[in-house]
Enzyme design. Structure first.
Site, short mmCIF file in Angstrom:
data_model
loop_
_atom_site.label_atom_id
_atom_site.label_comp_id
_atom_site.label_asym_id
_atom_site.label_seq_id
_atom_site.Cartn_x
_atom_site.Cartn_y
_atom_site.Cartn_z
N ARG A 71 -40.12 79.91 -23.75
CA ARG A 71 -40.31 81.10 -24.58
C ARG A 71 -39.33 81.03 -25.73
O ARG A 71 -38.15 80.72 -25.51
CB ARG A 71 -40.05 82.35 -23.74
CG ARG A 71 -40.32 83.66 -24.45
CD ARG A 71 -39.86 84.84 -23.64
NE ARG A 71 -38.50 85.22 -23.95
CZ ARG A 71 -37.99 86.41 -23.66
NH1 ARG A 71 -38.73 87.32 -23.03
NH2 ARG A 71 -36.72 86.69 -23.97
N TYR A 115 -34.92 91.95 -30.31
CA TYR A 115 -35.13 91.72 -28.87
C TYR A 115 -35.05 90.23 -28.55
O TYR A 115 -35.56 89.39 -29.30
CB TYR A 115 -36.50 92.21 -28.40
CG TYR A 115 -36.79 91.61 -27.06
CD1 TYR A 115 -37.57 90.49 -26.91
CD2 TYR A 115 -36.11 92.09 -25.93
CE1 TYR A 115 -37.72 89.87 -25.70
CE2 TYR A 115 -36.25 91.46 -24.71
CZ TYR A 115 -37.04 90.35 -24.60
OH TYR A 115 -37.16 89.73 -23.40
N ASP A 121 -42.49 86.73 -26.72
CA ASP A 121 -42.53 88.12 -26.25
C ASP A 121 -42.39 89.05 -27.45
O ASP A 121 -41.34 89.10 -28.08
CB ASP A 121 -41.39 88.35 -25.26
CG ASP A 121 -41.53 89.66 -24.48
OD1 ASP A 121 -40.83 89.82 -23.45
OD2 ASP A 121 -42.35 90.51 -24.90
N HIS A 145 -42.66 92.17 -27.17
CA HIS A 145 -41.94 93.28 -26.57
C HIS A 145 -42.40 94.65 -27.07
O HIS A 145 -41.57 95.52 -27.40
CB HIS A 145 -40.43 93.11 -26.76
CG HIS A 145 -39.64 93.48 -25.54
ND1 HIS A 145 -39.05 94.71 -25.40
CD2 HIS A 145 -39.41 92.81 -24.40
CE1 HIS A 145 -38.45 94.77 -24.21
NE2 HIS A 145 -38.65 93.64 -23.58
N GLU A 186 -46.90 87.88 -25.62
CA GLU A 186 -46.66 88.86 -24.55
C GLU A 186 -46.43 90.27 -25.09
O GLU A 186 -45.74 90.44 -26.11
CB GLU A 186 -45.43 88.42 -23.77
CG GLU A 186 -45.01 89.34 -22.65
CD GLU A 186 -43.71 88.86 -22.01
OE1 GLU A 186 -42.99 89.69 -21.45
OE2 GLU A 186 -43.41 87.63 -22.10
N GLU A 196 -45.45 93.44 -17.23
CA GLU A 196 -44.14 93.50 -16.57
C GLU A 196 -43.71 94.93 -16.26
O GLU A 196 -42.93 95.16 -15.35
CB GLU A 196 -43.08 92.79 -17.39
CG GLU A 196 -42.69 93.50 -18.67
CD GLU A 196 -41.63 92.73 -19.44
OE1 GLU A 196 -40.63 93.35 -19.83
OE2 GLU A 196 -41.83 91.51 -19.65
N ARG A 244 -48.59 90.09 -15.81
CA ARG A 244 -47.16 89.83 -15.61
C ARG A 244 -46.51 90.72 -14.56
O ARG A 244 -45.28 90.77 -14.46
CB ARG A 244 -46.42 90.02 -16.94
CG ARG A 244 -46.86 89.10 -17.99
CD ARG A 244 -45.80 88.33 -18.72
NE ARG A 244 -44.48 88.89 -18.86
CZ ARG A 244 -43.40 88.30 -18.32
NH1 ARG A 244 -43.54 87.21 -17.59
NH2 ARG A 244 -42.20 88.82 -18.51
N GLU A 296 -41.80 83.27 -14.95
CA GLU A 296 -40.64 83.39 -15.84
C GLU A 296 -39.36 83.02 -15.07
O GLU A 296 -39.19 83.41 -13.91
CB GLU A 296 -40.52 84.82 -16.37
CG GLU A 296 -39.31 85.05 -17.28
CD GLU A 296 -39.31 86.44 -17.91
OE1 GLU A 296 -38.48 86.68 -18.81
OE2 GLU A 296 -40.15 87.29 -17.52
N TRP A 343 -38.91 99.83 -27.82
CA TRP A 343 -37.94 98.73 -27.74
C TRP A 343 -38.59 97.54 -27.12
O TRP A 343 -39.32 97.67 -26.12
CB TRP A 343 -36.70 99.14 -26.97
CG TRP A 343 -35.75 97.99 -26.80
CD1 TRP A 343 -34.95 97.44 -27.76
CD2 TRP A 343 -35.63 97.17 -25.64
NE1 TRP A 343 -34.30 96.36 -27.27
CE2 TRP A 343 -34.68 96.16 -25.96
CE3 TRP A 343 -36.18 97.20 -24.35
CZ2 TRP A 343 -34.29 95.20 -25.06
CZ3 TRP A 343 -35.81 96.22 -23.43
CH2 TRP A 343 -34.88 95.23 -23.79
C1 CS2 Z 1 -38.51 90.88 -21.04
C2 CS2 Z 1 -37.41 91.43 -20.21
O1 CS2 Z 1 -38.26 88.88 -19.86
C3 CS2 Z 1 -39.04 89.60 -20.46
O2 CS2 Z 1 -40.23 89.32 -20.61
O3 CS2 Z 1 -39.52 91.69 -21.41
O4 CS2 Z 1 -36.25 90.79 -20.58
C4 CS2 Z 1 -37.22 92.90 -20.28
O5 CS2 Z 1 -36.79 93.29 -21.53
C5 CS2 Z 1 -36.22 93.34 -19.23
O6 CS2 Z 1 -36.60 92.87 -17.99
C6 CS2 Z 1 -36.08 94.85 -19.18
O7 CS2 Z 1 -35.27 95.23 -18.17
MG MG Z 2 -41.37 90.71 -21.61
#
Ligand code: CS2
Ligand code: MG
Length: 401
Positions: free
Chosen positions: A147, A159, A209, A211, A235, A261, A282, A338, A401
């Protein structure tokens, strides 16, 4: 066999973790991850004050009945706190059942569907050049999937970009605030992946990502602009509350989409999967109700050729990682797992059988899920409140975020 006792262990070796330990009257115990980043104590209390009293005296082998009891019996179903608590119980019970059977957990799930679990690493840099180098470092280490996240010119605190060597989103004290600009990012992102492909060629699987930062049409634009670089996935391009909006993204791009996630149950995934609006789900063991529920999500996804891409950031503990690798070794519609490496302090508190080899991980062959907790060492790392950041637009508008 009966559940004799259960306890919640809160520790902070490098970062905060919540772990549930269930002990049976025959001395066999199991552990499960219950860590919800930035809201850890809510799950710890849910377990301590509400769930554990209901577990004592029950037959630990009745995993499904206990799962249904905690889900339907709560009346207030779903949600990150409830489902992380249920996940911890479920994971600990599968650990116990596998230990009693004398088998590694994946054998109870149906055995191995592959020789190893392909994992992806996190390459991040302050700029394109640094990120391209990081990608190269991970290729050297044998990773087949990487990634890539880079600093964006004109933006501070993007991020996925580490202040130090390793990226850790949660910071001690109150939430940090950063300013986001979609315009700067949209123009920049394709340049990053062009540079990576130019340097490292078509070989490595590349992931990114977003995000949750874009609106649906912006996500469509990004997906399209990244097509020449054949990403493994894009993602969380946009928040997944209004799931119909993914139709708009699909209309404009063939870049594969990964979401889930932050999902806690099959109900969060159902529409995106059954309408073929994502390519990877995810959801994770710790946030989606444990092995028992994640299997259901995977089975639904398999019907639509949607593959798994389980979340595995450092705020998901080694206990979750161990369980995820057993799941990943078994699940027929596996995509990728991941792997954000934990720090040495964390690894010391959670001794584990899993290992990394040439881009793949294996959960190990010890009975159970293969991860333990050193309670004495854990006690030397008291809880230390930390929060995930908050993002705002240049005019101060609160953003995703
Ligand atoms: C992120 C995470 O790894 C990822 O895909 O989206 O780092 C995420 O920000 C954190 O798990 C939040 O606690
Ligand atoms: Mg993520």
């Amino acid at each position: 066999m009966k559940i004799l006792s259960a306890s919640v262990i809160v520790t902070s070796p490098g970062r905060n973790f919540v772990t549930l330990k269930i002990v049976t009257d025959e001395g066999v115990y199991g552990i499960g991850d219950a860590t919800l980043n930035g809201r850890e104590l809510a799950v710890a209390s849910y377990l301590k004050d509400h769930v554990i009293p209901c577990l004592i005296g029950r037959d630990p082998h009745r995993i499904e009945d206990i799962w249904q009891y905690l889900y339907k019996g709560a009346y207030w179903r779903r949600g990150p706190v409830t489902m992380s608590a249920i996940a911890a119980v479920d994971t600990a019970l599968w650990d116990i059942k596998a230990k009693v059977a004398g088998l590694p957990l994946y054998q109870l799930l149906g055995g191995a569907s592959r020789s190893g679990v392909m994992v992806y690493a996190h390459a991040n840099g302050r700029d394109v050049a640094e990120t391209v180098d990081r990608v190269g470092e991970y290729i050297e280490k044998g990773y087949k999937a990487i990634r890539a996240q880079s600093g964006v010119p004109g933006l501070s605190g993007v991020y996925g970009v580490a202040k130090g060597k390793f990226y850790e989103p949660a910071t001690r004290g109150l939430p940090e605030e950063s300013v986001w600009s979609t315009e700067a990012y949209l123009d920049f992102a394709p340049k990053l992946f062009e540079a990576i492909r130019v340097k490292h060629g078509p070989g490595p699987h590349l992931l990114h990502d977003v995000h949750h930062r874009l609106t649906p049409i912006e996500a469509a634009r990004l997906g399209k602009s990244l097509e020449p670089y054949r990403l493994f996935w894009m993602e969380d391009p946009t928040p997944a509350e209004n799931q119909d909006c993914f139709r708009l993204i699909r209309q404009h791009t063939v870049t594969p989409i990964a979401v889930g996630e932050v999902f806690n149950s099959i109900w969060d995934c159902k529409d995106l999967i059954t309408n073929q609006l994502i390519d990877f789900v995810r959801a994770s063991v710790v946030h989606a109700g444990g092995i028992t529920h994640l299997r259901r999500i995977a089975d639904l996804a398999a019907l639509y050729q949607v593959r798994t891409g389980c979340h595995g950031a450092t705020d998901l503990s080694p206990v979750c990682m161990g369980a995820a690798l057993h799941f990943g070794l078994w699940v027929p519609n596996f995509g990728v797992q991941e792997h954000m490496a934990h720090c040495p302090e964390t690894d010391a508190v959670f001794p584990h059988a899993y290992r990394f080899e040439d881009g793949y991980m294996h959960p190990g062959e010890v009975p159970g899920h293969g991860v333990d907790i050193d309670e004495e060492l854990a006690a030397t790392y008291p809880y230390n409140p930390a929060y995930l950041p908050v993002a705002r637009l240049a005019d101060g508008t609160l953003w995703n975020w």
